[in-house]
Scaffold this active site. Structure first.
Site, mmCIF file in Angstrom:
data_model
loop_
_atom_site.group_PDB
_atom_site.id
_atom_site.type_symbol
_atom_site.label_atom_id
_atom_site.label_comp_id
_atom_site.label_asym_id
_atom_site.label_seq_id
_atom_site.Cartn_x
_atom_site.Cartn_y
_atom_site.Cartn_z
ATOM 1 N N THR A 288 0.852 -1.184 0.000
ATOM 2 C CA THR A 288 0.000 0.000 0.000
ATOM 3 C C THR A 288 0.889 1.235 0.000
ATOM 4 O O THR A 288 1.921 1.262 0.674
ATOM 5 C CB THR A 288 -0.957 0.009 1.210
ATOM 6 N N HIS A 340 2.259 -11.348 14.234
ATOM 7 C CA HIS A 340 3.295 -11.832 15.151
ATOM 8 C C HIS A 340 3.007 -13.252 15.639
ATOM 9 O O HIS A 340 3.875 -13.901 16.223
ATOM 10 C CB HIS A 340 3.394 -10.875 16.349
#
Length: 369
Positions: A288, A340
């Protein structure tokens, strides 16, 4: 004979759409193939053409939800087309009169290109805006589009389900800018329709970094990890209707020119609402670029179920230290948000360092080193 116009198959897992806009009025005579209706799904806006010529009738209002296979309009094929009165004999020196439509015939529909222009103008507005009474003075309420509802739902789901963490680095854009300045004209002359922008460099750099750190190209599926041997690269595109992410499938097989052409084509069609559903599905990693709007730094949100998203930002000249000297260089902050649960910090940071190496020395992209 009456022909039914039904909501077409919308794509995998999509069962409903919203009547976004009628491009033809009920009672209008339409030609076969003319676009008569726009349907908005959770992902794209679809054009519905007339399957036959005849008089169009419907009673569904804009903003109504409809199901796949539902009849939304009818076409009476027995209705006569609009007739144009013949010209009268006039003085050859007099101006020709404008042909008049006979009163007892249905009004002529606009030409197909006029329907297209209506759709283009519409991209600047929220679909089926409808003011609702009530609220405080100076306020107005409009219904959220189906696409906006989906964006909101998906972004919140990504935050709720993934353990999102963002790491940052900065990239010296000098080498890429010099390379573009030196070869841009030759590149664009040889590859007609392709412009040598920054996005292709970052796309190739992402692909190279994903080869070294494939966990960022993987995803969690239940109790399993799904690894991929290819890169389906999503390119986020901001439109008036909301953010969409078309996917470059097997992006690792595309050249610089092919990347630039595909990205430009996706961007153009996304802003016109012309993307197909299959072009928005199956992404494995997303880029992006908030820099086109002037963003200097951001923390992008994952495009679930992907495990990584790279945020590009504005290029800004800043003082940096090089060989003991302070010099001015065109710098860009880059951000990597990752899941994560799957990706460790070591891998995320190393991915960004690898991307930085490839952008600051683009010869590495050509030599694959």
């Amino acid at each position: 004979m009456t022909v039914e116009i039904k909501v077409p198959v919308l794509g995998e897992s999509l069962n409903q759409a919203t009547v976004a806009r009628w491009l033809k009025q009920s009672g209008t005579y339409v030609q076969a193939g003319e676009t008569i209706l726009e349907l908005e799904t959770d992902k794209v806006t679809l054009d519905v053409p007339a399957p036959a010529a005849g008089q169009l009738t419907y009673d569904l209002a804009e903003g109504i939800d409809v199901d796949v296979g539902q009849v939304v309009a009818l076409i009476d094929e027995t209705a006569p087309p609009p007739r144009v009165a013949p010209k009268e004999t006039v003085d050859e020196h007099a101006p020709e009169p404008t042909p008049a439509v006979v009163d007892d015939a249905p009004p002529a529909s606009p030409a197909p290109q006029e329907a297209v222009s209506v759709k283009d103008d519409r991209q600047e507005k929220e679909p089926f805006i409808e003011h609702v009474a009530g609220g405080n003075e100076g306020e107005r309420r409009v219904p959220m589009s189906r696409l906006r509802q989906t964006i909101a739902r998906n972004l919140k789901a990504a935050q709720n389900n993934a353990a999102i963490l963002t790491t940052f680095n900065e990239v010296d854009m000098s080498a890429v800018k010099e390379l573009r300045a030196q070869y841009r004209d030759l590149f664009e002359k040889k590859h007609e329709g392709a412009r040598l922008g920054f996005m292709s460099f970052f796309a190739r750099a992402v692909i190279g970094a994903l080869k070294d750190y494939p966990i960022l190209n993987a995803q969690i599926d239940g109790q399993e990890i799904v690894y991929r041997d290819h890169v389906n690269l999503g390119i986020a595109v901001g439109t008036e209707r909301g953010l969409v992410v078309p996917v470059l499938r097997h992006a690792e097989t595309l050249s610089f020119a092919e990347l630039e052409k595909r990205i430009a084509d996706y961007g153009k069609r996304a802003r016109k609402g012309g993307l197909a559903l299959k072009e928005l599905e199956g992404g494995s990693f997303t880029i992006t670029n908030g820099g086109i709007f002037g963003s200097l730094l951001s923390t992008p949100i994952l495009n679930a179920p992907q495990s990584g998203v790279l945020g590009m930002h504005a290029i800004q000249e800043r003082p940096v230290a090089r060989n003991g000297q302070v010099v001015i260089r065109p710098m860009m902050y880059v951000a990597l948000s990752y899941d994560h649960r799957l990706v460790d910090g070591r891998e995320a940071v190393s991915f960004l360092v690898r991307l930085k190496e490839l952008i600051e020395d683009p010869r590495r992209l050509l030599l694959d080193i």
